[in-house]
Scaffold this motif. Structure first.
Motif, PDB file in Angstrom:
ATOM      1  N   LEU A   2     139.117 -18.727 -30.744  1.00  8.00           N
ATOM      2  CA  LEU A   2     139.004 -17.619 -31.682  1.00  8.00           C
ATOM      3  C   LEU A   2     137.770 -17.749 -32.562  1.00  8.00           C
ATOM      4  O   LEU A   2     137.097 -16.774 -32.857  1.00  8.00           O
ATOM      5  N   MET A   3     137.473 -18.974 -32.981  1.00  9.42           N
ATOM      6  CA  MET A   3     136.358 -19.175 -33.895  1.00  9.42           C
ATOM      7  C   MET A   3     135.014 -19.010 -33.203  1.00  9.42           C
ATOM      8  O   MET A   3     134.080 -18.485 -33.790  1.00  9.42           O
ATOM      9  N   PHE A   5     134.396 -17.774 -29.863  1.00  5.17           N
ATOM     10  CA  PHE A   5     134.228 -16.878 -28.724  1.00  5.17           C
ATOM     11  C   PHE A   5     133.385 -15.671 -29.086  1.00  5.17           C
ATOM     12  O   PHE A   5     133.550 -15.060 -30.124  1.00  5.17           O
ATOM     13  N   ASP A   6     132.493 -15.362 -28.206  1.00  2.55           N
ATOM     14  CA  ASP A   6     131.661 -14.181 -28.327  1.00  2.55           C
ATOM     15  C   ASP A   6     131.543 -13.604 -26.919  1.00  2.55           C
ATOM     16  O   ASP A   6     131.282 -14.357 -25.976  1.00  2.55           O
ATOM     17  N   THR A 133     133.791 -14.539 -40.914  1.00  2.00           N
ATOM     18  CA  THR A 133     134.310 -13.429 -40.107  1.00  2.00           C
ATOM     19  C   THR A 133     135.818 -13.574 -39.951  1.00  2.00           C
ATOM     20  O   THR A 133     136.382 -14.636 -40.244  1.00  2.00           O
ATOM     21  N   TRP A 134     136.450 -12.545 -39.455  1.00  2.00           N
ATOM     22  CA  TRP A 134     137.891 -12.606 -39.225  1.00  2.00           C
ATOM     23  C   TRP A 134     138.207 -13.679 -38.195  1.00  2.00           C
ATOM     24  O   TRP A 134     139.248 -14.330 -38.262  1.00  2.00           O
ATOM     25  N   ARG A 135     137.312 -13.891 -37.209  1.00  2.00           N
ATOM     26  CA  ARG A 135     137.549 -14.921 -36.198  1.00  2.00           C
ATOM     27  C   ARG A 135     137.567 -16.303 -36.840  1.00  2.00           C
ATOM     28  O   ARG A 135     138.350 -17.164 -36.459  1.00  2.00           O
ATOM     29  N   PHE A 136     136.688 -16.528 -37.805  1.00  2.00           N
ATOM     30  CA  PHE A 136     136.672 -17.811 -38.499  1.00  2.00           C
ATOM     31  C   PHE A 136     137.984 -18.032 -39.244  1.00  2.00           C
ATOM     32  O   PHE A 136     138.582 -19.108 -39.173  1.00  2.00           O
ATOM     33  N   VAL A 138     141.029 -16.509 -38.835  1.00  2.00           N
ATOM     34  CA  VAL A 138     142.181 -16.616 -37.936  1.00  2.00           C
ATOM     35  C   VAL A 138     142.104 -17.912 -37.127  1.00  2.00           C
ATOM     36  O   VAL A 138     143.104 -18.630 -36.982  1.00  2.00           O
ATOM     37  N   GLY A 139     140.922 -18.239 -36.590  1.00  2.00           N
ATOM     38  CA  GLY A 139     140.767 -19.470 -35.819  1.00  2.00           C
ATOM     39  C   GLY A 139     141.042 -20.703 -36.652  1.00  2.00           C
ATOM     40  O   GLY A 139     141.699 -21.649 -36.199  1.00  2.00           O
TER      41      GLY A 139
END
Length: 168
Positions: A2-3, A5-6, A133-136, A138-139
């Motif tokens: 999650l953190m 991935f792109d 970011t939201w990924r950071f 949530v991850g």
């Protein structure tokens, strides 16, 4: 995942495969380090260096160019990076990790290894002004939840083992 991935990763499948392969070999290495007995952490480091040097030398010669001019144009920043890699990463960090692997079960140490992505992203935020970011978020939450669950399970297992030993 999650953190970091792109979707652009699909344009670099070779690189992603190399990272996945490196993770697989690291996992195998951790298992082998745990099973190694009678070899100190620094001895292990020395053997790894001795075995990997010729292989890395051949790869460097095969895939890199202009070795002599690169050596002659080294600046303080290059030397400092190399010294950091050798001393801080290889000797201190990996040496400590191998020592801990020989002393404690992998299940006890794994949660600390899972914190590495959080530290990596955290240093990216602080040192390179990366955006949050939201990924950071949530991850990071998922990683910390996983670390918490693993620690709880390890603590329960240790309690049960201690109780069985006390009863016997």
């Amino acid at each position: 995942m999650l953190m970091g991935f792109d979707p652009i990763v699909f344009d670099y499948l070779t690189s992603a495969s190399l990272v996945a392969g490196a993770a697989l070999f690291m996992a195998a290495g951790v298992i082998l380090m745990r099973q190694a007995t009678g070899i100190g952490a620094m001895q292990m480091q020395a053997w790894i260096a001795l075995i990997s040097f010729p292989i890395l030398f051949v790869f460097s010669y095969a895939f890199e160019d202009d070795h002599l001019s690169q050596l002659l144009t080294l600046n303080l920043r290059h030397v400092a990076a190399l010294l950091f890699t050798v001393v801080a990463t290889t000797i201190v960090a990996h040496g400590s990790w191998y020592y801990l692997l020989q002393k404690y079960p992998v299940s006890v140490l794994t949660p600390y290894g899972l914190l590495a992505p959080l530290f990596g992203v955290g240093f990216g935020l602080v040192l390179f002004d990366e955006p949050v970011t939201w990924r950071f978020i949530v991850g990071g939450a998922v990683t910390l939840a996983g670390v918490f669950i693993i620690n709880l399970r390890s603590a329960e297992k240790l309690k049960k083992n201690a109780q069985v030993s006390a009863d016997a």
